[in-house]
Design a protein around this motif. Structure first.
Motif, mmCIF file in Angstrom:
data_model
loop_
_atom_site.group_PDB
_atom_site.id
_atom_site.type_symbol
_atom_site.label_atom_id
_atom_site.label_comp_id
_atom_site.label_asym_id
_atom_site.label_seq_id
_atom_site.Cartn_x
_atom_site.Cartn_y
_atom_site.Cartn_z
ATOM 1 N N SER A 122 7.423 15.197 23.922
ATOM 2 C CA SER A 122 7.187 13.949 24.178
ATOM 3 C C SER A 122 8.067 13.535 25.309
ATOM 4 O O SER A 122 7.844 12.389 26.320
ATOM 5 C CB SER A 122 7.530 13.056 23.184
ATOM 6 N N LYS A 123 9.027 14.540 25.796
ATOM 7 C CA LYS A 123 9.755 14.353 26.909
ATOM 8 C C LYS A 123 8.862 14.197 28.213
ATOM 9 O O LYS A 123 9.160 13.621 29.432
ATOM 10 C CB LYS A 123 10.888 15.201 27.239
ATOM 11 N N LEU A 124 7.839 14.899 28.261
ATOM 12 C CA LEU A 124 6.808 14.995 29.251
ATOM 13 C C LEU A 124 6.267 13.629 29.611
ATOM 14 O O LEU A 124 6.092 13.315 30.770
ATOM 15 C CB LEU A 124 5.459 15.657 28.888
ATOM 16 N N TRP A 125 6.261 12.726 28.567
ATOM 17 C CA TRP A 125 5.573 11.355 28.956
ATOM 18 C C TRP A 125 6.735 10.202 29.703
ATOM 19 O O TRP A 125 6.396 9.456 30.257
ATOM 20 C CB TRP A 125 5.062 10.821 27.705
ATOM 21 N N VAL A 126 7.977 10.815 29.121
ATOM 22 C CA VAL A 126 9.022 10.017 29.797
ATOM 23 C C VAL A 126 9.146 10.291 31.233
ATOM 24 O O VAL A 126 9.171 9.492 32.155
ATOM 25 C CB VAL A 126 10.351 10.112 29.021
ATOM 26 N N ALA A 127 9.070 11.861 31.364
ATOM 27 C CA ALA A 127 8.929 12.150 32.762
ATOM 28 C C ALA A 127 7.896 11.601 33.619
ATOM 29 O O ALA A 127 8.352 11.294 34.980
ATOM 30 C CB ALA A 127 9.004 13.660 32.761
ATOM 31 N N LEU A 128 6.676 11.415 32.961
ATOM 32 C CA LEU A 128 5.581 10.805 33.794
ATOM 33 C C LEU A 128 5.998 9.490 34.155
ATOM 34 O O LEU A 128 5.773 9.070 35.151
ATOM 35 C CB LEU A 128 4.446 10.937 32.979
ATOM 36 N N SER A 129 6.531 8.604 33.084
ATOM 37 C CA SER A 129 6.601 7.539 33.513
ATOM 38 C C SER A 129 7.831 7.181 34.382
ATOM 39 O O SER A 129 7.909 6.259 35.340
ATOM 40 C CB SER A 129 7.247 6.813 32.197
ATOM 41 N N VAL A 130 9.026 8.094 34.568
ATOM 42 C CA VAL A 130 9.739 8.202 35.518
ATOM 43 C C VAL A 130 9.166 8.340 36.911
ATOM 44 O O VAL A 130 9.527 7.555 37.921
ATOM 45 C CB VAL A 130 11.035 9.085 35.448
ATOM 46 N N MET A 131 8.294 9.531 37.052
ATOM 47 C CA MET A 131 7.745 9.766 38.213
ATOM 48 C C MET A 131 6.637 8.657 38.587
ATOM 49 O O MET A 131 6.425 8.458 40.009
ATOM 50 C CB MET A 131 6.977 10.961 38.223
ATOM 51 N N ASP A 132 6.221 8.117 37.693
ATOM 52 C CA ASP A 132 5.144 6.998 38.044
ATOM 53 C C ASP A 132 5.999 5.691 38.572
ATOM 54 O O ASP A 132 5.735 5.307 39.914
ATOM 55 C CB ASP A 132 4.693 6.384 36.829
ATOM 56 N N ALA A 133 7.131 5.599 38.152
ATOM 57 C CA ALA A 133 8.128 4.448 38.671
ATOM 58 C C ALA A 133 8.632 4.919 40.042
ATOM 59 O O ALA A 133 8.718 3.916 40.989
ATOM 60 C CB ALA A 133 9.310 3.988 37.900
ATOM 61 N N VAL A 134 8.890 6.080 40.246
ATOM 62 C CA VAL A 134 9.326 6.678 41.753
ATOM 63 C C VAL A 134 8.112 6.365 42.660
ATOM 64 O O VAL A 134 8.332 6.018 43.730
ATOM 65 C CB VAL A 134 9.659 8.247 41.781
ATOM 66 N N ASP A 135 6.831 6.697 42.171
ATOM 67 C CA ASP A 135 5.838 6.292 43.031
ATOM 68 C C ASP A 135 5.523 4.928 43.479
ATOM 69 O O ASP A 135 5.190 4.662 44.531
ATOM 70 C CB ASP A 135 4.203 6.749 42.395
ATOM 71 N N GLN A 136 5.912 4.066 42.465
ATOM 72 C CA GLN A 136 5.917 2.588 42.864
ATOM 73 C C GLN A 136 7.193 2.303 43.440
ATOM 74 O O GLN A 136 7.144 1.065 43.989
ATOM 75 C CB GLN A 136 5.718 1.892 41.650
ATOM 76 N N GLY A 137 7.971 2.959 43.658
ATOM 77 C CA GLY A 137 9.209 2.567 44.571
ATOM 78 C C GLY A 137 10.285 1.673 43.813
ATOM 79 O O GLY A 137 11.092 1.059 44.140
ATOM 80 N N LYS A 138 10.221 1.855 42.617
ATOM 81 C CA LYS A 138 11.014 1.036 41.549
ATOM 82 C C LYS A 138 12.113 2.003 41.116
ATOM 83 O O LYS A 138 13.082 1.375 40.550
ATOM 84 C CB LYS A 138 10.182 0.591 40.465
#
Length: 386
Positions: A122-138
């Motif tokens: 499930s750490k994959l989905w946390v990483a996905l959320s982090v990188m999505d936030a990076v994509d959005q500049g947040k």
């Protein structure tokens, strides 16, 4: 939706209530109070400072994307399905397997639509959320986050002793992401989870991305204590308190809860769901190209489980993977997993998931079964290209 607080067991049931599983009803009794832990103290409060969760307004909702189709889709490999059936049938334990070619419609496997405990997968989905936030500049990869003793969780925490010795650690998001995915560091993962908004945010992203067959649990503290039959308190993160408290509980009580968890895991996922999600990641359908490359590069350098799936992949293939390992009780291992993106020498990508719900087989036997799956995928690929 009830917002789940990091250390508050009172919100465990409400956070996962729509599923109304037998395990969660049982957990309601645990949350009400476990005699073995009575009086151990109150839960921590909300995070503060740089570790504070981003507000709902800070991160825009993820947008579902239509998966792209691969140009070289082979027909559903029936020979591979037969070999997976053979591998699963010969393994003594509950195992689920899912394999798909990235960008294609087919999935082959065994018990591929059943839910298995993910544990650190499930750490994959946390990483996905982090990188999505990076994509959005947040969130920035070089953004510093400060770890303090109250951030400690349970089980694998490579930074634990350094944190306790120095009193605090300030590290960039990228370092925590590398530790979470490569070292399966629970402390790093938990810090990232609550930085991006907690379990509710991750669940929302999975839904918006259209990733089906993947649940996300309540966070490491509440998940592991509930599986063991404990009510979480901050003291459990100190020294051997978690292990000692767990060992004081009646064995039959622990066995019953562990069986219920394996049967209906609150952090569960289906092998088909994970293999499809990894296929979409490989195709670049979940993140920007740079974010996708960052996540895959970290997975390529994973130091956990080198003899699981990776051990059976032929030379010339690339492997991007994440392991998961759950609790054991008197020789019964649970949640022993490895999931990966395989890339063949010709560039064809596969999403692969092997998830052992429970088994009494020794570790070498488990790893050999996983390696057999890897060899079968490679062999099927070569056969399809002849």
């Amino acid at each position: 939706m009830t917002r789940l607080k990091r250390d508050d067991p009172a919100t465990l049931n409400s956070s996962l209530a729509p599923r109304r599983s037998p395990l969660l009803r049982r957990l309601g009794m645990i949350v009400a109070g476990t005699a073995a832990l009575a009086g151990m103290g109150m839960a921590y409060g909300k995070l503060s400072g740089t570790s504070a969760a981003l507000s709902d307004a800070a991160i825009k909702p993820a947008q579902a994307r239509t998966p792209r189709k691969a140009a070289n889709c082979a027909p559903r490999p029936e020979a591979l399905q037969q070999e997976i059936n053979r591998i699963a049938a010969s393994f003594q334990g509950k195992v689920g397997i899912g394999v798909t070619q990235a960008g294609c419609d087919w999935v082959v496997g065994a018990r591929q639509d059943e839910f298995f405990p993910q544990q650190s997968v499930s750490k994959l989905w946390v990483a996905l959320s982090v990188m999505d936030a990076v994509d959005q500049g947040k969130v920035r990869l070089d953004q510093p986050l400060t770890l303090r003793p109250e951030d400690l969780v349970v089980f694998n925490q490579p930074m634990r002793w350094r944190l306790l010795e120095e009193g605090s650690l300030t590290l960039p998001v990228q370092t925590l992401l590398q530790n979470s995915l490569s070292l399966s560091d629970n402390l790093a993962n938990d810090k990232l989870l609550w930085t991006v908004g907690g379990p509710d945010h991750v669940r929302g992203l999975l839904k918006e991305r259209g990733l089906e067959g993947i649940r996300f649990g309540p966070g490491e503290r509440l998940l592991q204590s509930a599986i063991a039959g404990l009510q979480w308190t901050p003291e459990l993160a100190q020294a051997r308190n978690f292990d000692d408290a767990r060992e004081r509980l009646p064995v039959e009580h622990r066995r019953e809860l562990l069986a219920r968890y394996v049967a209906d895991p609150m952090d569960g996922a289906t092998p088909a769901g994970i293999s499809k999600a990894l296929g979409q990641l490989a195709m670049g359908d979940l993140l920007s190209p740079s974010a996708t490359q960052t996540m895959l590069d970290i997975m390529a350098h994973s130091r956990s489980g080198p003899r699981r799936l990776k051990g059976g992949v032929p030379a010339g293939w690339k492997v991007y993977h994440k392991t998961g390992t759950g609790q054991e009780l008197h020789g019964l291992a649970t949640g022993y997993n490895d999931v990966a993106v395989f890339v063949a020498p010709d560039g064809t990508s596969y999403g692969v998931a092997v998830m052992i719900g429970e088994t009494r087989q020794p570790i070498p036997v488990r790893m050999e079964m996983m390696q057999a799956v890897s060899r079968a995928v490679a062999a099927a690929h070569e056969s399809a290209r002849r």
